[in-house]
Design a protein around this motif. Structure first.
Motif, mmCIF file in Angstrom:
data_model
loop_
_atom_site.group_PDB
_atom_site.id
_atom_site.type_symbol
_atom_site.label_atom_id
_atom_site.label_comp_id
_atom_site.label_asym_id
_atom_site.label_seq_id
_atom_site.Cartn_x
_atom_site.Cartn_y
_atom_site.Cartn_z
ATOM 1 N N ASN A 22 12.270 4.028 -17.480
ATOM 2 C CA ASN A 22 12.414 4.232 -18.949
ATOM 3 C C ASN A 22 10.875 4.084 -19.724
ATOM 4 O O ASN A 22 10.055 3.263 -19.119
ATOM 5 C CB ASN A 22 13.342 2.899 -19.649
ATOM 6 C CG ASN A 22 14.805 3.078 -18.980
ATOM 7 O OD1 ASN A 22 15.319 4.389 -18.928
ATOM 8 N ND2 ASN A 22 15.481 1.925 -19.047
ATOM 9 N N PRO A 23 10.804 4.666 -20.717
ATOM 10 C CA PRO A 23 9.559 4.785 -21.247
ATOM 11 C C PRO A 23 9.378 3.564 -22.001
ATOM 12 O O PRO A 23 10.377 2.732 -22.249
ATOM 13 C CB PRO A 23 9.654 5.799 -22.518
ATOM 14 C CG PRO A 23 11.079 6.113 -22.842
ATOM 15 C CD PRO A 23 11.768 5.687 -21.360
ATOM 16 N N ALA A 24 8.177 2.936 -22.033
ATOM 17 C CA ALA A 24 7.888 1.727 -22.571
ATOM 18 C C ALA A 24 8.139 1.805 -24.034
ATOM 19 O O ALA A 24 7.950 2.754 -24.882
ATOM 20 C CB ALA A 24 6.177 1.678 -22.516
ATOM 21 N N ARG A 25 8.739 0.720 -24.679
ATOM 22 C CA ARG A 25 9.141 0.410 -26.032
ATOM 23 C C ARG A 25 7.446 -0.012 -26.589
ATOM 24 O O ARG A 25 7.245 -0.975 -26.289
ATOM 25 C CB ARG A 25 10.061 -0.674 -25.963
ATOM 26 C CG ARG A 25 11.382 -0.278 -25.740
ATOM 27 C CD ARG A 25 12.572 -1.403 -25.515
ATOM 28 N NE ARG A 25 12.893 -1.441 -26.982
ATOM 29 C CZ ARG A 25 12.740 -2.437 -27.978
ATOM 30 N NH1 ARG A 25 12.443 -3.797 -27.524
ATOM 31 N NH2 ARG A 25 12.900 -2.608 -28.966
ATOM 32 N N THR A 26 7.431 0.786 -27.493
ATOM 33 C CA THR A 26 5.943 0.913 -27.906
ATOM 34 C C THR A 26 5.680 0.593 -29.522
ATOM 35 O O THR A 26 6.243 1.246 -30.385
ATOM 36 C CB THR A 26 5.098 2.139 -27.285
ATOM 37 O OG1 THR A 26 5.269 2.211 -26.158
ATOM 38 C CG2 THR A 26 3.616 2.033 -27.938
ATOM 39 N N ARG A 75 0.815 12.711 -26.635
ATOM 40 C CA ARG A 75 1.215 12.120 -25.337
ATOM 41 C C ARG A 75 1.738 10.591 -25.632
ATOM 42 O O ARG A 75 2.705 10.278 -24.838
ATOM 43 C CB ARG A 75 -0.095 11.959 -24.472
ATOM 44 C CG ARG A 75 -0.904 13.178 -23.981
ATOM 45 C CD ARG A 75 0.078 14.172 -23.471
ATOM 46 N NE ARG A 75 0.751 13.532 -22.483
ATOM 47 C CZ ARG A 75 1.752 14.064 -21.867
ATOM 48 N NH1 ARG A 75 2.285 15.103 -22.494
ATOM 49 N NH2 ARG A 75 1.922 13.692 -20.724
ATOM 50 N N ILE A 76 1.372 10.139 -26.489
ATOM 51 C CA ILE A 76 2.124 8.702 -27.078
ATOM 52 C C ILE A 76 3.549 9.086 -27.263
ATOM 53 O O ILE A 76 4.470 8.442 -26.614
ATOM 54 C CB ILE A 76 1.494 7.968 -28.378
ATOM 55 C CG1 ILE A 76 0.099 7.285 -27.892
ATOM 56 C CG2 ILE A 76 2.594 6.980 -28.869
ATOM 57 C CD1 ILE A 76 -0.523 7.002 -28.942
ATOM 58 N N GLY A 77 3.970 10.273 -28.062
ATOM 59 C CA GLY A 77 5.319 10.462 -28.230
ATOM 60 C C GLY A 77 5.918 10.874 -27.000
ATOM 61 O O GLY A 77 7.306 10.542 -26.990
ATOM 62 N N ALA A 78 5.167 11.436 -26.026
ATOM 63 C CA ALA A 78 5.751 12.053 -24.803
ATOM 64 C C ALA A 78 6.092 11.076 -23.899
ATOM 65 O O ALA A 78 7.231 11.164 -23.177
ATOM 66 C CB ALA A 78 5.097 13.176 -24.461
ATOM 67 N N ARG A 79 5.238 10.080 -23.824
ATOM 68 C CA ARG A 79 5.465 8.996 -22.632
ATOM 69 C C ARG A 79 6.016 7.660 -23.261
ATOM 70 O O ARG A 79 6.220 6.567 -22.540
ATOM 71 C CB ARG A 79 3.999 8.850 -22.046
ATOM 72 C CG ARG A 79 3.653 9.844 -21.384
ATOM 73 C CD ARG A 79 2.180 9.786 -20.641
ATOM 74 N NE ARG A 79 1.892 10.715 -20.033
ATOM 75 C CZ ARG A 79 1.948 10.699 -18.486
ATOM 76 N NH1 ARG A 79 2.419 10.038 -18.070
ATOM 77 N NH2 ARG A 79 1.586 12.020 -18.064
ATOM 78 N N HIS A 80 6.105 7.517 -24.503
ATOM 79 C CA HIS A 80 6.541 6.197 -25.215
ATOM 80 C C HIS A 80 7.665 6.076 -25.779
ATOM 81 O O HIS A 80 7.974 7.227 -26.587
ATOM 82 C CB HIS A 80 5.366 5.366 -25.811
ATOM 83 C CG HIS A 80 4.225 5.290 -25.134
ATOM 84 N ND1 HIS A 80 4.118 4.099 -24.141
ATOM 85 C CD2 HIS A 80 3.045 5.967 -24.959
ATOM 86 C CE1 HIS A 80 2.942 4.074 -23.716
ATOM 87 N NE2 HIS A 80 2.103 5.589 -23.924
ATOM 88 N N ASP A 81 8.363 5.234 -25.867
ATOM 89 C CA ASP A 81 9.431 5.039 -27.323
ATOM 90 C C ASP A 81 8.953 4.003 -28.117
ATOM 91 O O ASP A 81 9.040 2.946 -28.096
ATOM 92 C CB ASP A 81 10.825 4.328 -26.483
ATOM 93 C CG ASP A 81 11.858 3.989 -27.322
ATOM 94 O OD1 ASP A 81 11.876 4.698 -28.455
ATOM 95 O OD2 ASP A 81 12.709 3.142 -26.948
ATOM 96 N N VAL A 82 8.410 5.014 -29.190
ATOM 97 C CA VAL A 82 7.791 4.132 -30.065
ATOM 98 C C VAL A 82 8.973 3.538 -30.884
ATOM 99 O O VAL A 82 9.477 4.298 -31.525
ATOM 100 C CB VAL A 82 6.786 5.111 -30.983
ATOM 101 C CG1 VAL A 82 6.023 4.313 -32.274
ATOM 102 C CG2 VAL A 82 5.665 5.678 -29.980
ATOM 103 N N VAL A 83 8.840 2.236 -31.144
ATOM 104 C CA VAL A 83 9.701 1.546 -31.836
ATOM 105 C C VAL A 83 9.488 1.038 -33.390
ATOM 106 O O VAL A 83 10.306 0.828 -33.964
ATOM 107 C CB VAL A 83 10.370 0.238 -31.155
ATOM 108 C CG1 VAL A 83 11.034 0.581 -29.620
ATOM 109 C CG2 VAL A 83 9.458 -0.615 -30.930
#
Length: 143
Positions: free
Chosen positions: A2-6, A22-30
């Motif tokens: 799962n992508p990191a909850r960021t 890349r942040i959007g593609a690799r992370h779950d920005v919460v």
């Protein structure tokens, strides 16, 4: 995996466009926060995440986040980094991570004592400028 909850603090920093995709593609920005509300809203839409007016509200809403990016103004970095370290949230902090050697040392000491990983992005490493400069010889890096 799962992508990191960021969490993202301060996306109005000029380096963020270099890594936003890349942040959007690799992370779950919460959650996103920035003193510049326009920037906060812009990146919140990009990453499909809520925007928070105050950084403390973002941290309070997500104390179990997996990772944080800290791009805030330098005079805010120490306080936010220490709060993240206290919450045991690993972080990526834009350089220089404070406004004095003492502030940077505080962040480092707190991270080491808590065992919380801290990374510093080198967004130009391997980029066009570095490749051009390499014509003069190899670069020497220190950490």
């Amino acid at each position: 995996m799962n992508p990191a909850r960021t969490l993202v603090f301060g996306p109005s920093h000029w380096h963020v466009p270099l890594c936003a995709e890349r942040i959007g593609a690799r992370h779950d920005v919460v959650g996103v926060t920035d003193d510049d509300d326009h920037s906060a809203q812009q990146y919140a839409r990009l990453w499909n995440a809520p925007a928070y007016e105050r950084w403390r509200d973002l941290l309070e809403a997500h104390p179990d986040a997996d990772l944080a990016y800290v791009f805030v103004p330098h005079d805010q970095m120490r306080e936010i980094c220490l709060a993240l370290i206290d919450a045991r949230i690993p972080l990526v902090v834009e350089k220089p991570a404070g406004i004095s050697p003492a502030e940077i040392a505080d962040v480092r000491a707190a991270a080491e004592a808590a065992g919380v990983p801290v990374a510093v992005p080198l967004v130009q490493r391997g980029g066009p400028v570095e490749r051009w400069l390499s014509q003069a010889g190899p670069a020497v890096y220190e950490s």
